[in-house]
Scaffold this active site. Structure first.
Site, short mmCIF file in Angstrom:
data_model
loop_
_atom_site.label_atom_id
_atom_site.label_comp_id
_atom_site.label_asym_id
_atom_site.label_seq_id
_atom_site.Cartn_x
_atom_site.Cartn_y
_atom_site.Cartn_z
N CYS A 181 1.00 -1.31 0.09
CA CYS A 181 -0.15 0.16 -0.23
C CYS A 181 0.80 1.06 0.11
CB CYS A 181 -0.63 -0.30 1.14
SG CYS A 181 -0.24 -0.40 2.79
N CYS A 243 -3.30 -28.62 3.91
CA CYS A 243 -4.35 -29.16 4.62
C CYS A 243 -4.35 -31.05 4.11
CB CYS A 243 -5.65 -28.69 3.61
SG CYS A 243 -5.98 -28.68 2.69
ZN LIG Z 1 -4.40 -27.17 1.43
#
Ligand SMILES: [Zn+2]
Length: 338
Positions: A181, A243
């Site tokens: 930014c 995950c």
């Molecule tokens: Zn993942």
């Protein structure tokens, strides 16, 4: 006691049941800048039970254009954002348990900060911290809501462990844009809009309305009038390190750097190599011969040549006046010691 919330209770979305669930919930907000100060304001007004805010910064003049919790009195007060946010939010709603924590969110404190937490909200300005939230979320099964803005656009999506792809499924490698930014700028309304969308998804989760969650990525460009839903469900990967395979590189500290440049402030943050605790009075004494020193119960500020070095109790320092990590590191080792 519910009069305060009566206008939202009568909506089909919340109801009394939802309000009770909200009151029983605990949220961790990481970062209290533009996104964070809007999210905190909305959730505290809505009556979340407990809000823990983690932020490492101070209020700067360039923040006031978009960070709605802060004002001119906070500039040069030498009080960290976490403390200011806690004070102001308690005035907004004294029913809410609010904890403003002045710290860098990193692998050494991430797990303890998420103790007892039902939902994590992203108010960060860097990808490294978001990957850390992601690891934490997957490991502990806590949903989190990603949000980011730059210039006139922003995007957000929800990460629900076991149900949605995670951040590493979506951004395979370390997809860190060099735009910040500081270089690309940012307009206030996109920040407030993205934070409002994050807050709204948060309310769905916290009031037991997960069925109404959005599973797409939402992209908005306010200047080009673009509102786009981008499907991401198919991006969930079985071989995702986090995950899929349960490997938490960021939480285990394998990918976290000790030197971080802070978005929009020509500053570098140095994290101490190991956890340490400083007696600020001693630091004040050791720095006095070299330049002006001011301090309070939270920090020591040391002015040396063109640099302003702020040192916190946990050994963390922010070196203002340079964007060169090697200069910041050498100042740190000279005056504080690695
Ligand atoms: Zn993942």
């Amino acid at each position: 006691m519910w009069e305060r919330y009566s206008r939202q209770i009568i909506t089909f979305a919340i109801g009394e049941e939802g309000q009770k669930k909200l009151k029983e919930s605990s949220v961790l907000l990481v970062g209290c800048g533009g996104l964070g100060s809007t999210i905190a304001t909305i959730l505290v007004r809505a009556g979340v039970g407990r809000l823990r805010i983690v932020d490492r910064d101070f209020v700067e003049i360039t923040n006031l254009q978009r960070q709605i919790l802060f004002d001119e009195d906070d500039l040069n007060s030498n009080i960290p954002k976490g403390v200011i946010a806690e004070r102001k939010l308690k005035k907004i709603n004294s029913d809410v348990e609010i904890e403003g924590i002045v710290a860098d969110f990193n692998p050494s404190n991430a797990e303890s900060l998420s103790e007892g937490i039902n939902l994590i909200l992203d108010g960060l300005d860097n990808m490294e911290g978001r990957f850390l939230i992601n690891d934490l979320s997957i490991k502990k099964g806590i949903p989190w809501i990603y949000g980011t803005c730059l210039s006139t656009y922003g995007l957000t999506f929800n990460i629900i462990p076991k149900k949605s792809p995670c951040l590493r499924c979506i951004y395979d490698n370390f997809a860190n844009s060099s735009m910040t930014c500081e270089t690309a700028g940012i307009i206030g309304p996109i920040v407030v809009l993205i934070a409002s969308i994050q807050s709204s998804e948060a309310l769905k989760i916290l009031t037991g309305n997960e069925k109404d969650l959005r599973y797409d990525m939402l992209f908005v460009d306010l200047w080009r009038n673009e509102f786009e839903k981008i499907p991401i469900s198919h991006l969930k990967k079985e071989n995702c390190p986090a995950c899929g395979m349960g490997r938490f590189d960021f939480l285990e500290g394998n990918k976290i750097s000790s030197v971080i440049s802070i978005c929009g402030s020509n500053s570098i943050q140095i994290n101490p190599p190991a956890e340490r605790f400083f007696e600020l009075e001693k630091i004040v004494e050791s720095l006095k011969p070299y330049g002006m020193v001011v301090f309070n119960e939270y920090l020591v500020k040391f002015f040396y040549q063109d640099y302003e070095i702020t040192i916190f109790k946990d050994g963390r320092a922010i070196v203002k006046g340079t964007s060169d990590p090697s200069i910041a590191k050498s100042l740190y080792s000279k005056f504080i010691g690695m």
